[in-house]
Design an enzyme around this catalytic site. Sequence first.
Site, PDB file in Angstrom:
ATOM      1  N   GLY A 326       0.815  -1.205   0.000  1.00  0.00           N
ATOM      2  CA  GLY A 326       0.000   0.000   0.000  1.00  0.00           C
ATOM      3  C   GLY A 326       0.854   1.262   0.000  1.00  0.00           C
ATOM      4  O   GLY A 326       1.934   1.316  -0.595  1.00  0.00           O
ATOM      5  N   SER A 327       0.381   2.261   0.708  1.00  0.00           N
ATOM      6  CA  SER A 327       1.051   3.570   0.659  1.00  0.00           C
ATOM      7  C   SER A 327       2.391   3.609   1.375  1.00  0.00           C
ATOM      8  O   SER A 327       3.125   4.593   1.242  1.00  0.00           O
ATOM      9  CB  SER A 327       0.123   4.644   1.250  1.00  0.00           C
ATOM     10  N   THR A 328       2.747   2.552   2.125  1.00  0.00           N
ATOM     11  CA  THR A 328       4.094   2.518   2.704  1.00  0.00           C
ATOM     12  C   THR A 328       5.141   2.393   1.595  1.00  0.00           C
ATOM     13  O   THR A 328       6.330   2.616   1.831  1.00  0.00           O
ATOM     14  CB  THR A 328       4.250   1.339   3.681  1.00  0.00           C
ATOM     15  N   PHE A 329       4.697   2.057   0.373  1.00  0.00           N
ATOM     16  CA  PHE A 329       5.601   1.915  -0.772  1.00  0.00           C
ATOM     17  C   PHE A 329       5.858   3.258  -1.458  1.00  0.00           C
ATOM     18  O   PHE A 329       6.723   3.360  -2.328  1.00  0.00           O
ATOM     19  CB  PHE A 329       4.986   0.932  -1.773  1.00  0.00           C
TER      20      PHE A 329
END
Length: 647
Positions: A326-329
């Site tokens: 998700g947005s941790t990427f």
Amino acid sequence: MRRPVKDNDDSARKISRRALVLGGAQLGFAGLLAWQMRKMQIEEADKFRLLAEENRINLRLLPPARGLIFDRNGVPIAENDQNYRVVIVREDAGDVAAVLDQLRKIIPLSDEDVARTLAETKRRVRFVPVTVADRLTWEDLSRVAVNAPALPGVRPEVGLSRSYPLGSDFAHVVGYVGPVSDYDLSKLDNPDPLLQIPEFQIGKSGVEARMEGVLRGRAGTSQIEVNAAGRVMRELSRDEGLSGRNIQLTIDEGLQNYVQARMFGESAACVVMEVETGDLKAVCSSPTFDPNLFVRGISVADYRMLTDNKYRPLANKSVQGVYPPGSTFKMVTALAALEAGVVGPEDTVWCPGYLSTAGRRFHCWKRGGHGHMNMHDSLVQSCDVYYYEVAQKVGIDKISAMARKLGIGVRHDIPMSAVAEGLAPTQSWKQTRRGEGWVIGDTINASIGQGFVLASPLQLAVMTARLAGGTDIAPRLVRAVDGVPQEIRVTGALDLNPAHLRAVRRAMTAVSNTRRGTGYRSRIVDDTMQMAGKSGTSQVRNITTAERARGVFRNEDLPWERRDHALFVSYAPTDRPQYAVSVVVEHGGGGSAAAAPVARDVLLRVMNGALPPLEAYPASQRDMIEEQQRELPLRDRAPKPPSSSRA
């Protein structure tokens, strides 16, 4: 006619010579017999006395003591306990069934024990001992020893059995041991003779399995005198062999217990890593299980409870589980774009709430859009459209190369079972594995950690540590073997522009410490322990156009298995990073709501060395946190039933 005197003299001489030769031979033979009799009666008297009494010399293997496993502070994690058992050797017993009938009069044996023993003795080579019963009391063992002359082939033994004093806390890290199976033997070309010892235990998972060669040791030998009844008369010689080597892990036992307690009731994983050394201070997967059940032979009912649990307690989610990050990427995509020079830190992208391309509409999580977004603001507010745009400019291959540089799509070398490689996809990967060409939609999905991208909590912790420290630090699980420190694996600084790294760190700090940041509610108000982070929410289902038109269902309104995964990565303190943390809560919903509070509590626990101080929390949350801390099922407290909030 009389013979001449000369002929008589010749004949007499011949007879005398023959007599002398024959007499000499007889005398020599008699002397040889006398010498041999003397040797047998005097020099080898003990040997032939044993043979006369039908005794024999047996050579037995002595299992070595398995190496112990400790945490970083010397707290025992895996120990060896004394185990009293009784074994039987078919070659010495003769009628095994009759001997077992006699043995049942002395110690309690069930019909299942007898049936198993009979089957095992028929399957094994005649001289290999088979365990009849183990974990006996000292009184039972004594009764067997006293009655040994009436129990041919039966042998009482005192051995060692593995135990895990901290129970479930280290089940997924250390793993467990179990008796050698036929399957284990089938995998070996030249199995160690030790593996034929009855109930000999080898590592089945985790550190126990991956470091079996270090922990097992070398067998010893014992020469014993055994009479015809199978009774041991005396030990003639003994070589103790070599004990297995002890292992000290990097894990902190107190922190590990806290993290497991903090995730109690969830299907989740958490990894805590030191930024400078790579030491893994906690590697947790929830729910967990008691490894002692497997050592002693887990019951069918207990095993079914574990396998039927939808939270999958046997799976090691921390290193084996892979999830769309998700947005941790987004830090990966941002750095790839900055390093490629296709966008600058202050360049903006307009976010109306979606991006239309290739006949499709890719939505931002914020339906009305974010407006103008630069790199800093896009990370703080987690704008998706910004990354859709820049990803098309930089391309998937450069994004994937950056992901591998930061530790995603790499199988990290730690001694745990089934360590996942994850996936940082490229155009050639899709063509090779799926026989399809790469399309623009694949790049757009990958830019926000969806689509084909997969990462484990371990990889996310490594990524965060590398971002925080600026080095290519690798995770380390083993601190020392027999007191010899193990290598810290870092070769130097990341080949990245320091200004770009600083820009990403400032944005991660703002995520947790500015009001518009997605992690603001889980901030740490103590400036000396301030946290930087990034939330993530990864979809496990496709949202249809019709569903968007009528309003997307909230996660809490969906069945548990259809809810989004919640993620959060973080490090602290922001000014001198020491620890990196990753948290994944399966089907937990939003990362900022479900995963960020866990990450904050874990960081406070590792920095404080004890329960997180209430003063580090926002004042409005302290009463809630205090109540939460009282209810934590820490090791010295009885666990409470799991919450059903996400079930």
